[in-house]
Design an enzyme around this catalytic site. Structure first.
Site, PDB file in Angstrom:
ATOM      1  N   ARG A  18       0.828  -1.221   0.000  1.00 25.20           N
ATOM      2  CA  ARG A  18       0.000   0.000   0.000  1.00 25.20           C
ATOM      3  C   ARG A  18       0.850   1.254   0.000  1.00 25.20           C
ATOM      4  O   ARG A  18       0.571   2.207  -0.738  1.00 25.20           O
ATOM      5  CB  ARG A  18      -0.965   0.009   1.186  1.00 25.20           C
ATOM      6  CG  ARG A  18      -2.092  -0.984   1.047  1.00 25.20           C
ATOM      7  CD  ARG A  18      -3.000  -0.960   2.255  1.00 25.20           C
ATOM      8  NE  ARG A  18      -2.231  -1.223   3.471  1.00 25.20           N
ATOM      9  CZ  ARG A  18      -2.461  -0.688   4.657  1.00 25.20           C
ATOM     10  NH1 ARG A  18      -3.456   0.156   4.834  1.00 25.20           N
ATOM     11  NH2 ARG A  18      -1.722  -0.995   5.692  1.00 25.20           N
ATOM     12  N   ASN A  36      -6.180  -2.491   2.435  1.00 22.26           N
ATOM     13  CA  ASN A  36      -6.178  -3.941   2.605  1.00 22.26           C
ATOM     14  C   ASN A  36      -7.605  -4.435   2.769  1.00 22.26           C
ATOM     15  O   ASN A  36      -8.437  -3.751   3.363  1.00 22.26           O
ATOM     16  CB  ASN A  36      -5.378  -4.344   3.848  1.00 22.26           C
ATOM     17  CG  ASN A  36      -3.896  -4.244   3.645  1.00 22.26           C
ATOM     18  OD1 ASN A  36      -3.401  -4.234   2.526  1.00 22.26           O
ATOM     19  ND2 ASN A  36      -3.154  -4.177   4.731  1.00 22.26           N
TER      20      ASN A  36
END
Length: 88
Positions: A18, A36
């Protein structure tokens, strides 16, 4: 400018995916978000000029050094995308 919704599968959680994606999207001037999912995948929405979107899609399919990308599901996103790129 059409946005894309991505679901990225593989070893993509716990490896800095990320953060890496947020940096790359920012470098390319894209808007959107990344987060996520409970099922182990990473979910993202990206929007911007088509050449920049395609460049990020190429990168997303490889991922950062510690990641392993097994599959990327891509669909068009119809909702408005806020400016900037956020990690959720």
């Amino acid at each position: 400018m059409k946005a894309r919704h991505l679901l990225i599968a593989g070893r993509v959680q716990g490896v800095g995916y990320r953060d890496w994606m947020q940096r790359e999207a920012g470098r390319l001037g894209l808007a959107g978000w990344v987060r996520n999912r409970p099922d182990g995948r990473v979910e993202a929405v990206i929007a911007g000029p088509e050449p920049a979107v395609e460049a990020l899609l190429t990168l997303v399919r490889r991922g950062p050094r510690l990641a392993r990308v097994d599959a990327v599901e891509e669909t068009f996103w119809e909702e408005e995308v806020a400016p900037g790129f956020a990690r959720l």
